[in-house]
Design an enzyme around this catalytic site. Structure first.
Site, PDB file in Angstrom:
ATOM      1  N   LYS A 202     -13.916   2.939  -7.698  1.00 17.02           N
ATOM      2  CA  LYS A 202     -13.210   1.846  -8.382  1.00 17.02           C
ATOM      3  C   LYS A 202     -11.965   1.342  -8.011  1.00 17.02           C
ATOM      4  CE  LYS A 202     -14.480   3.378 -13.151  1.00 17.02           C
ATOM      5  NZ  LYS A 202     -13.949   4.228 -14.168  1.00 17.02           N
ATOM      6  N   GLY A 381      -6.264  13.615  -8.264  1.00 17.51           N
ATOM      7  CA  GLY A 381      -5.385  12.924  -9.197  1.00 17.51           C
ATOM      8  C   GLY A 381      -3.634  13.142  -8.650  1.00 17.51           C
TER       9      GLY A 381
END
Ligand code: AMP
Length: 400
Positions: A202, A381
């Protein structure tokens, strides 16, 4: 770790969130191995170690009767392996707080190791609850955070707990120190040319990182499904490729900003396309902006892989996060493999290369190239957020 641990109990937050197979054997012990130097250092100084970690997402995967699946998510699965690695007896407390944890922590002698049960068995962990964090804090004299993988979460055991220790009684572990040092090295005054490689699914997940790269990169290489959103924004035909149609404007604006900043953005010229998302799909190589209807791009093509690799090999600093294609399926893994190999050869020629993000790290490990790149980050992350320029809560809590 500028603290003397002699006769002290160190409460150490590690990231022991390791993958387990169906019979609860550890399939990849990287995270445990990475934490060993910190634990050994404390023990060698004459301290005792109280380990805390989460494992999986037990509160999201409850038993059908609503209870926690303790059998699946217990840290007890790690005891034997940890004993082998540390060569000391590992005590285990079947809750991370409460009477038994307090009793076992109090009885711990210098050189002893106590592993606490999964912190995520308590909803207070992810809520960052201060009362719960205070109970954890009471178990040790010194708090050590060595869990980079969860440093971007303001959870009780990763962040809030640090508030109960003064500056002289909290510190980063060696792994955290290395993560911070390497990510900082890659971002602050990196040797040029600097190439940033991103991939994965994404644009929305990576756009902040891409924008940050504009501050210091010479080249930005974009692979993975992300690339098709850019091609679509440029009015290319992308067939059934995975795109974020609500991010076309974002993609266009990014390309404009990159041009203004003089940063070269490279999209894959060609793609390995499939007629379905499956290992037995029919395959053809197409220009990435002319993918026929009914076909989807699942990897960067051979010509794109060659030009990406050539840019990487000529770079002095390379930061890579995200696979070039659906590398889980061998037919679409080639682009990621070529990028991984190019990172290794740039390293050999003296470049500093840093790889982060679960999938790119898995690719580097699969190819046995982990030791041939400059640094492999344990944070997916966390690395992304750190490189976006954010101060991670777990890091702030130690520094403040
Ligand atoms: P991320 O979590 O955003 O880094 O994305 C990683 C995932 O993106 C992996 O599971 C890949 O299989 C997937 N991926 C990479 N390239 C493509 C592509 N062209 N089409 C669909 N999925 C992709």
């Amino acid at each position: 770790m500028n603290i003397n641990f002699k006769d002290k109990k160190a409460l150490v937050r590690v990231d022991f969130n390791v993958p387990l197979d169906k019979t609860f054997n550890i399939t990849d012990d990287t995270r445990i191995r990475e934490a060993i130097p910190t634990i050994k250092h404390i023990l060698e100084q004459g301290g005792a170690v109280i380990l805390m970690s989460h494992l999986g997402r037990p509160l999201e995967k409850l038993n059908t009767d609503g209870t926690i699946n303790r059998q699946k998510f217990t840290l007890q699965h790690l005891v034997k392996h940890l004993r082998k690695k540390l060569k000391v007896k590992i005590q285990f407390a079947d809750d991370c707080v409460g009477k038994m944890a307090v009793k076992k922590a109090a009885a711990l002698q210098p050189g002893g190791v106590l592993l606490l049960e999964n912190t995520r068995f308590h909803p207070e962990e992810e809520q960052g609850d201060a009362v719960f964090a205070k109970k954890l804090a009471a178990l040790g004299d010194i708090y050590v955070n060595d869990a980079f993988g969860t440093a971007h979460r303001a959870h009780a055991s990763t962040t809030i707990v640090a508030g109960f220790f003064d500056k002289n009684h909290k510190t980063f572990g060696f792994l955290m120190e290395r993560e911070i040092e390497n990510a900082t090295r890659a971002m602050k005054n990196p040797e040029k040319p600097v190439t940033c490689v991103t991939g994965g699914s994404k644009v929305s997940d990576k756009i902040m990182l891409l924008e940050k790269f504009l501050d210091y990169a010479d080249n930005i290489l974009i692979g993975g499904a992300m690339a098709y959103t850019f091609f679509l924004a440029k009015k290319g035909a992308v067939g059934n490729s995975l795109v974020e149609s609500d991010k076309l404007k974002t993609a266009k604006e990014f390309l404009k900003k990159a041009k203004a900043a003089g940063v070269k953005v490279m999209l894959p010229k060609d793609s390995v396309c499939a007629d379905k998302f499956a290992t037995d799909a029919a395959i053809q190589v197409c220009p990435s902006n002319q993918i026929p209807e009914g076909w989807m791009g699942l990897d960067i093509g051979p010509s794109a892989a060659k030009s990406f690799a050539s840019v990487i090999r000529k770079s002095k600093t390379v930061i890579w996060n995200g696979p070039m294609g659906v590398f889980e399926m061998p037919a679409f893994a080639e682009g990621t493999k070529i990028v991984a190999k190019a990172c290794a050869s740039a390293t050999k020629k003296g470049a500093f290369t840093m790889v982060g993000g679960g999938d790119s790290v898995a690719a580097v490990n699969q190819l046995k190239l982990a030791k041939k790149v400059g640094f492999v980050s344990t944070g997916g992350g966390a690395m992304l957020e750190f490189m976006e320029g954010k101060e991670l809560p777990g890091i702030h809590a130690i520094n403040s």
